[in-house]
Design an enzyme around this catalytic site. Structure first.
Site, PDB file in Angstrom:
ATOM      1  N   GLU A   1      50.951   8.839 -15.503  1.00 48.27           N
ATOM      2  CA  GLU A   1      51.138  10.284 -15.409  1.00 48.27           C
ATOM      3  C   GLU A   1      49.774  10.973 -15.408  1.00 48.27           C
ATOM      4  O   GLU A   1      48.764  10.347 -15.766  1.00 48.27           O
ATOM      5  CB  GLU A   1      51.974  10.786 -16.591  1.00 48.27           C
ATOM      6  N   PRO A   2      49.731  12.241 -15.022  1.00 46.16           N
ATOM      7  CA  PRO A   2      48.446  12.949 -15.049  1.00 46.16           C
ATOM      8  C   PRO A   2      47.749  12.874 -16.406  1.00 46.16           C
ATOM      9  O   PRO A   2      46.524  12.852 -16.476  1.00 46.16           O
ATOM     10  CB  PRO A   2      48.828  14.389 -14.686  1.00 46.16           C
TER      11      PRO A   2
ATOM     12  N   GLU B   1      52.273  -9.017 -13.479  1.00 42.66           N
ATOM     13  CA  GLU B   1      51.585  -7.987 -12.707  1.00 42.66           C
ATOM     14  C   GLU B   1      50.072  -8.211 -12.725  1.00 42.66           C
ATOM     15  O   GLU B   1      49.402  -8.141 -11.693  1.00 42.66           O
ATOM     16  CB  GLU B   1      51.903  -6.591 -13.260  1.00 42.66           C
ATOM     17  N   ARG B   2      49.536  -8.481 -13.904  1.00 43.67           N
ATOM     18  CA  ARG B   2      48.088  -8.681 -14.019  1.00 43.67           C
ATOM     19  C   ARG B   2      47.654  -9.975 -13.352  1.00 43.67           C
ATOM     20  O   ARG B   2      46.541 -10.076 -12.824  1.00 43.67           O
ATOM     21  CB  ARG B   2      47.699  -8.629 -15.492  1.00 43.67           C
TER      22      ARG B   2
ATOM     23  N   HIS C   1      24.406  -8.083   4.077  1.00 41.45           N
ATOM     24  CA  HIS C   1      24.649  -7.633   5.456  1.00 41.45           C
ATOM     25  C   HIS C   1      23.600  -6.620   5.914  1.00 41.45           C
ATOM     26  O   HIS C   1      23.591  -6.234   7.100  1.00 41.45           O
ATOM     27  CB  HIS C   1      26.038  -6.985   5.570  1.00 41.45           C
TER      28      HIS C   1
ATOM     29  N   GLY D   1      21.771  -3.123   6.610  1.00 40.05           N
ATOM     30  CA  GLY D   1      22.296  -1.825   7.031  1.00 40.05           C
ATOM     31  C   GLY D   1      23.669  -1.919   7.662  1.00 40.05           C
ATOM     32  O   GLY D   1      24.481  -0.994   7.544  1.00 40.05           O
TER      33      GLY D   1
ATOM     34  N   GLU E   1      39.064  -2.703 -19.889  1.00 38.54           N
ATOM     35  CA  GLU E   1      38.821  -2.470 -21.313  1.00 38.54           C
ATOM     36  C   GLU E   1      40.080  -2.776 -22.133  1.00 38.54           C
ATOM     37  O   GLU E   1      40.005  -3.337 -23.233  1.00 38.54           O
ATOM     38  CB  GLU E   1      38.374  -1.020 -21.540  1.00 38.54           C
TER      39      GLU E   1
END
Length: 382
Positions: free
Chosen positions: A127-128, A244-245, A340, A342, A369
């Site tokens: 969520e925000p 999931e991880r 690589h 530039g 973390e």
């Protein structure tokens, strides 16, 4: 060395999928990056190939595949581009919740279409104002007769624009103490009144992966769409986050291997001061160091995957793999882009895209973390 869990049948799938992707994905991936979406037609083709949720039982459209097949599919998709992670999220993160905790009716209703590509799924946790702290979410789902009334906002939702089903992490008891005992999982369907999809978020990388904000304003969702039991959502999440991880770590090592491959080829071809830059000692040392670290990461990851397939509790080891490998992916991306020269900063070179796509892997599925906190707890330090 080939992992012990990879058998002949897994390699047969890999070869079949690789040929499919060479025809159906590689030629179009840059176009998908510009469009900001993986077309639904590609999802359908993946379903036809049997590469969407192959671990499902045959009655739901799968063939009872083990997790080794998921490893192969995620690796081959990653070789095309990290923007294809939405398929892995659908296959190995969201749909397992429906299969493990759904009712017989829910499974019959949704799973076959998840396997065919007719249904695309997403999971809405963040969520925000709440990320890794899932107990701190504010989105509520309060009972009103045979419905839940859902209110709140979610953000950074992978597959958010195209999702037909969204597994929403919400509070069915906002006053629960401790707070995590009020968390439940609710499936919200795309045409639900009061549910709207916000703008497609403009990200630094993963351009072909649609990521969105989701808004719920008195959205009325049937109580039949509850996954599992009320108040058990947090425990379901904690159990399934291990896989999931692991998926994120698998993608990270595959991306690292891909970057090393294209960079090794590039330095052999690129000339400076009359000879290939591969002949310079600095180039050799840099690539030798990265090759060693990636091989170490691959070896550890294969051990963890093997334990996961056997059903062992490897939360600590998965957390180790997730943070260490995704940090390594960022390092490989930076070093390979530098080698690589530039040209590495030019969008026409794949390494530029890889460099943009790499950093977020250390953030999603729980920041690195948080992974270290989990490890510390398993060590008895908390």
């Amino acid at each position: 060395m080939k992992a012990a869990y990879i058998k002949e049948e897994h390699e047969i799938l890999r070869e079949s999928l690789r040929k499919f992707l060479e025809k159906e994905a590689y030629p179009y991936f840059n176009e998908w990056e510009q469009d900001g979406l993986i077309p639904r037609s590609f999802w359908k083709k993946m379903g036809d190939l049997g590469c969407l949720c192959p671990w499902l039982d045959e009655e739901y459209g799968g063939f009872g595949a083990d997790f080794g097949y998921s490893v192969v599919i995620n690796e081959e998709l990653e070789k095309v581009g990290t923007g294809l992670i939405g398929i892995g999220l659908h296959n190995d993160i969201v749909v397992p919740y429906l299969e493990q905790y759904g009712t017989a009716e829910q499974k019959k209703r949704w799973l076959p279409k998840c396997a065919s590509g007719e249904i695309i799924t997403a999971i809405a946790m963040t969520e925000p104002g709440a990320g890794s702290d899932l107990a701190g979410i504010k989105t509520s789902a309060l009972r009103d007769g045979k419905d839940y009334i859902v209110n709140g906002e979610k953000t950074f939702i992978t597959n958010g624009i195209q999702a037909d089903l969204v597994l929403v992490v919400c509070k069915t008891d906002p006053k629960a103490d401790p707070a995590h005992k009020g968390v439940s999982l609710l499936v919200v369907e795309k045409n639900t009144l009061g549910f709207t999809k916000g703008k497609k978020l403009n990200k630094i990388g993963l351009h072909s992966q649609d990521t969105a904000e989701l808004i719920f304003e008195d959205a009325r969702v049937p109580t039949d769409n509850l996954i599992g039991k009320e108040g058990e959502g947090f425990y379901y999440l904690m159990k399934n986050l291990q896989q999931e991880r692991l998926i994120v770590a698998i993608g990270g090592i595959a991306a690292s291997e891909r970057m090393l491959k294209i960079t090794t080829q590039y330095v052999k071809e690129r000339k400076a001061f009359g000879k290939s830059i591969a002949s310079f000692q600095n180039t050799q040392f840099k690539l030798a160091e990265l090759e060693t670290e990636v091989e170490i990461g691959r070896t550890f990851l294969d051990r963890v995957v093997d334990s996961h397939i056997k059903g062992e509790d490897v939360v600590k080891e998965v957390s180790m793999a997730k943070w260490w490998i995704t940090d390594l992916t960022k390092k490989v991306a930076a070093e390979c882009m530098h080698l690589h020269g530039g040209y590495g900063y030019m969008e026409e070179y794949e390494i530029a895209r890889r460099y943009r796509d790499a950093p977020v892997s250390a953030i999603y599925a729980g920041s690195n973390e948080i992974m270290k906190q989990i490890i510390a707890k398993k060590m008895g330090l908390q």
